[in-house]
Design an enzyme around this catalytic site. Structure first.
Site, short mmCIF file in Angstrom:
data_model
loop_
_atom_site.label_atom_id
_atom_site.label_comp_id
_atom_site.label_asym_id
_atom_site.label_seq_id
_atom_site.Cartn_x
_atom_site.Cartn_y
_atom_site.Cartn_z
N TYR C 101 1.32 -11.46 -10.86
CA TYR C 101 1.12 -11.18 -9.44
C TYR C 101 1.86 -12.24 -8.65
O TYR C 101 1.77 -13.43 -8.96
CB TYR C 101 -0.38 -11.23 -9.10
CG TYR C 101 -0.66 -11.19 -7.61
CD1 TYR C 101 -0.91 -9.98 -6.96
CD2 TYR C 101 -0.66 -12.36 -6.86
CE1 TYR C 101 -1.14 -9.93 -5.59
CE2 TYR C 101 -0.89 -12.33 -5.49
CZ TYR C 101 -1.13 -11.11 -4.86
OH TYR C 101 -1.35 -11.07 -3.51
N GLU C 189 4.37 -8.82 -1.21
CA GLU C 189 3.48 -8.90 -2.36
C GLU C 189 4.09 -8.07 -3.48
O GLU C 189 4.55 -6.95 -3.24
CB GLU C 189 2.10 -8.34 -1.98
CG GLU C 189 1.03 -8.63 -3.00
CD GLU C 189 -0.33 -8.06 -2.57
OE1 GLU C 189 -1.33 -8.79 -2.65
OE2 GLU C 189 -0.38 -6.88 -2.15
#
Lengths: 379, 290, 379, 290
Positions: C101, C189
């Site tokens: 992530y 993101e």
């Protein structure tokens, strides 16, 4: 690394700084072809890394093909203050309403970029400063925040340039700063910064110096070569990564560290000798570097004796000694050498030299002693 | 006493695992310097003799309490290594690396100036406080403890002059190479102000060279703020104007920045200037002997 | 402004963040053509501005033409948590060795950009934080010095990702930061940040939010429209430059300044009413803006009464009153209005309203009184 | 006394010659504020009524001694105008402009934090010290001198609450609108710390709203450092999570940043929180009357 006018202008164009149309030429034929393509009148400009080209006859207006041919023939090969003209820049002629001066440079005192603007262009910045020191406006730029619009406005208003070009001159300064940053320049200078009759803003000249340490980030710039821009020995040294500056005397000098080499030159001069060069073999000089350095120093036919002055820190004296021994094995050395080794691994170095017993190599303990000895041997 | 490095120095070396880094790092360790860590990304967990290596400066500081960093990485990685050390909270960063782009150092300088990290160098030989700590590449065996503070823009010239003084029986409080690049983290003034307040230092020797106006500004500072005697040396009297002599620190521009102008500026403020390293050493010794 | 996955990925690609090959499709035919061009297997991905697409059946692997057709047909028009799917992204399938992530966002507390990395990707960042708060490494970046190599190394080493991808993941983070800066993003993101079987690093998803205030610098991004991404009234308001958020109640609300409007919603709710919307007419609301605002509010059929709560600073109450009078002239208003004007030029404003004597417009002095009145009138 | 602006404020207005700039600039002048200059490039030498206009902030400071700047230029020019004012040596910059890109403010914030210039705003109504100076767009006639310090993220909400307190007969030391953008130059803590040391201020009212964690951190600060009573109001209880309400300051993210969480954090530290502007005003008045 200094760039020729047209090389600097090509960098300008890349970053949006307005420049007149032009083409480089290395022969009369190329010059004529460029003139035909650009359209007359054109200006034929000698490309050399020295100022004062105009006064020396290196910049000429040509209103037709015949004049381009005539001027190109005259200027190519011309000697301008010691620099031979190998290249021309054929440029669209500009009409001149105003001539300003602009520059971005690294201010070593403030350790900040400095932008400069003057309404009095077309003459040397030293001449402007002499005529009217207040005519040069200087503003520091914080490199972390960059050139802001207000910097451009401030320079333009305080320099007292024509009101109608405040905005475009400010914009040009911003682009000039962008060029300075993006190209790792230590200096970009535009003199004159031209306002044309139709009130366009154009960089009519370009003086650009790029930080040699940053050339790895600019491979295209690193490849630009200036034929005739460098002395033969200096070119040879540059190819081998050595810092070499040719001087007028007969005593070849090698040292490690710029400060020590400069001091060595001073001491040799005080001892009555004349240094033939400055050569800094650099921190951590390896044996190969020493071989290269000896070759460069001896390729200068004026050299009658050589002084090695080494004080080892990161440089190891044994490596220097080994390099010297290797060099003597590869090169037919005909002049005497004085060698002074001190610092890291100095004893090993001196032992290596003693064992090799090279012809004509004298080892001295002190810098002053070594200087005196080399002056004596140089004759 | 001494300045900048001493027995409390806990050194982390960026680039310890490289050939030169290992050589000089171990030299510093063997001298008695507390070399507590090395940093090499990807080699965390290894050791160089007794010195543990970490992946990041942050790990090194967290694990060893390092307070001083020496940078020994190649020029294109040096700015990053300095910034990393500062970000990790290191108070003093000494950068040996030569050939760092000037724009990199300009950004690093402005950034550090606003924080709490002092930088010495780049392109400098480091700092030696004889008998206490050696951080860098200064050949320490020439020097012994004493009361001469030495500060210089040139590495090898520092050894030359320091050595001549040592041969006459005097030692040094601290020897600081500030580096000859256009932008260095600490100036003559920064270092001389520390010598001024260091009780061990009784005499200050400064070695300048052509280029810039550091020496001229230092002359003014000495006149206003320094009570201890200062002896100066300037290299580059024989340098022709407009020629680059080695690093960019040695560009003569116009009338100012010449060796003659610098020597004159210093003498005008009462600083004695020696013409050769030997003369500097003689002046220093004479002053010390009163 | 939120971007769809594929729009974000196109920005990534522009700045060198590696993404899988893919093509957008708005019809089954386009989806099939994309599959044929890319080569199978491909992934058919619903493009909606909401998470949880996979669980909702909006992401399907297709190993041939027939499967692309089948999945595209099923997904186009699908409702995913209130969002209709109008577009697909047909993407080369990637094999998954690790899922990380990564994100760059503006940390309001520190007022600095923050880079985040976790070795536990493929689930919501909230889920990661719940499972192991230490698994998310956060590093602040000084925006004046920028993302340095050491930031990337630190994130990668501290996150404990696989040793062989430390360097490429650090490099990807640097490019991600570059995207964030260059595109004026408030958030980028990547979840998951993929390590493939052949150890390549790829951004498999992209969530990008661009600062609406900076869209003037990004005209291409500003033109991206998300069909079905917005409510009808919200779209109408956006076109008119008003800040409007639709809510579930029946009392239309207009105020000036986000804080006062929020407070108005609270007070109406406390008085027992249900706000139909949030509408901030903004600082310096002009008459035309008021006309636009009335149109937007009344276009919601649920609205049974409207409250204007104005406290004039830069906004002038006379302009608001004039706008209301103009609106009543142009629109057939069928619901009651409660108007409270205070602050700059409030007396003039009230005078204008009194003179116009608009049907169904009630003027109240206090905010609480106005809220009570509108709740009463809304029924 | 009062904070930030007063009789010694000498105001220069960037954007004075624009329509809104002229309107509010003259309002400020008529209130009694020393409005000494305007800045509009190219309009140097002109005047707006009695106020001289300069081409640059540097000229304005040099000619008038301005110490405070108000920014009234469009959003895309605002960051430049703030940086210009700071570069010209202005100590306090108040930025009214709404809609400045967040990245611009991020760079400006980090840059100013390292210097000597305080920024209030952007996207704020300005600062009013009743009876002394008004810098910004706060409608001053609602407010009179007094002992309530008021600080708010929202402009119009400030007027609403200030006005309710005024109607009960109390005045204000200073009213500070800090702005609702994600990045503003001065925080609640910055302003409250000034009220704490301002002898005129006896009670502090703060108006927060959903988004960020400013209010939560302020609660901690108040508990540790503030001796004067603080009354708070938080707007946005009815805001649905995840929806943007006007400026970016009002994004609710996850569980934190809600109005309820903020109110709870404040009450946990002993700060009284009113549920409506009227209740805040009542609490303030009750506290003042002891």
């Amino acid at each position: 690394m200094d760039l020729l006018e047209y090389q600097g202008k090509q960098l300008f164009a890349k970053h949006g700084v307005p420049v007149p149309d032009g083409k480089p030429a290395r022969t009369v034929e190329e010059a004529v072809a460029a003139g035909e393509e650009i359209g007359y009148p054109v200006v034929v400009k000698a490309q050399v890394l020295i100022g004062g080209r105009g006064k020396a006859g290196g910049i000429k207006l040509a209103k037709d093909r015949a004049e381009v041919e005539q001027h190109a023939e005259a200027i190519l090969g011309m000697d301008i203050r010691g620099f031979t003209v190998f290249e021309l820049w054929i440029e669209q002629a500009s009409d001149i309403a105003e001539e300003y001066y602009a520059a971005i440079l690294l201010d070593r005192s403030a350790k900040l970029p400095m932008a400069m603007l003057s309404r009095m262009g077309g003459m040397d910045v030293e001449a402007i400063a002499e005529k009217d020191p207040n005519a040069i406006v200087r503003v520091h730029i914080d490199p972390l925040i960059g050139f802001q619009d207000f910097h451009g406005r401030r320079l333009a208003f305080e320099a007292g340039i024509a009101e109608d070009v405040i905005r475009p001159v400010g914009a040009l300064l911003a682009k000039l700063y962008e060029t300075w940053i993006a190209e790792d320049a230590s200096l970009v200078e535009v003199n004159p910064l031209l306002i044309t009759g139709s009130r366009e803003v154009v960089a009519l000249d370009a003086k650009v110096t790029i930080d040699g340490n940053a050339l790895y980030r600019h491979p295209e710039t690193a490849e630009l070569r200036q034929p005739g821009g460098e002395d033969e020995q200096e070119q040879m040294a540059a190819e081998r990564g050595l810092t070499y500056v040719k001087l007028d005397g007969n005593i070849g000098i090698l040292g490690n560290g710029a400060g020590l080499v400069m001091s060595t030159l001073d001491v040799v001069a005080q001892a009555g000798g004349e240094p033939a060069n400055f050569l800094d073999a650099g921190g951590g000089s390896k044996a190969e570097a020493i071989v290269d350095a000896v070759e460069v120093i001896l390729s200068n036919p004026k050299v009658t004796a050589v002084l090695f002055n080494i004080f080892g820190g990161i440089t190891r004296c044994d490596e220097v000694a080994n390099g010297l021994v290797t060099a003597f094995g590869q090169i037919d050395v005909k002049v005497p050498f004085v060698v002074r080794l001190d610092g890291t691994n100095d004893e090993q170095g001196r032992t290596i030299l003693a064992e090799a017993a090279l012809d004509g190599v004298h080892v001295e303990k002190t810098m002053l002693g070594a200087a005196a000895k080399v002056v004596e041997l140089a004759g | 006493m001494s300045i900048l490095v001493d027995k409390d120095t806990k050194l982390v070396i960026s680039g310890l695992t490289g050939r030169e880094g290992t050589f000089h790092g171990l030299n510093n360790l063997n001298y008695g310097t507390q070399v507590v860590a090395g940093v090499t990304p990807g080699k965390g967990g290894q050791k160089v003799e007794s010195i543990p290596v970490f992946n990041t400066a942050h790990d090194a500081v967290a694990e060893t309490g390092a307070n001083t960093s020496m940078i020994f990485v190649p020029p294109r990685f040096a700015a990053d290594a300095i910034l990393e050390a500062a970000d990790a909270g290191i108070a003093l960063v000494i950068c040996i690396t030569e050939g760092i782009p000037a724009h990199d150092m300009m950004r690093v300088y402005v950034h550090l100036k606003r924080g709490d990290t002092r930088l010495v160098g780049p392109n400098c030989p480091g700092i030696l406080s004889p008998g206490k700590a050696n951080v860098g590449i200064i050949p320490a065996h020439f020097f012994s403890e004493g009361n001469v503070g030495l500060v210089s823009r040139s590495g090898t010239l520092t050894y030359q002059i320091g050595n001549e003084i040592a041969q006459q029986g005097f030692g040094n409080s601290t020897i600081v190479g500030i580096g000859g690049d256009p932008i260095v983290g600490s100036s003559f003034i920064d270092v001389i102000s520390k010598f001024e307040t260091d009780p061990e230092t009784e005499l200050i020797v400064m070695c300048g060279e052509i280029g810039g106006d550091e020496e001229e500004r230092t002359a003014d500072y000495i006149a206003e703020r320094v009570t201890k005697p200062v002896i100066a040396y300037i290299a580059g009297f024989t340098a022709p104007p407009g020629k680059t002599m080695g690093h960019a620190g040695a560009i003569v521009s116009g009338t100012s920045g010449t060796a003659a102008a610098k020597a004159e500026a210093l003498e005008a403020k009462g600083v004695k200037v020696g013409k050769t390293p030997t003369e500097v050493s003689d002046l220093a010794v004479k002053t010390l002997r009163g």
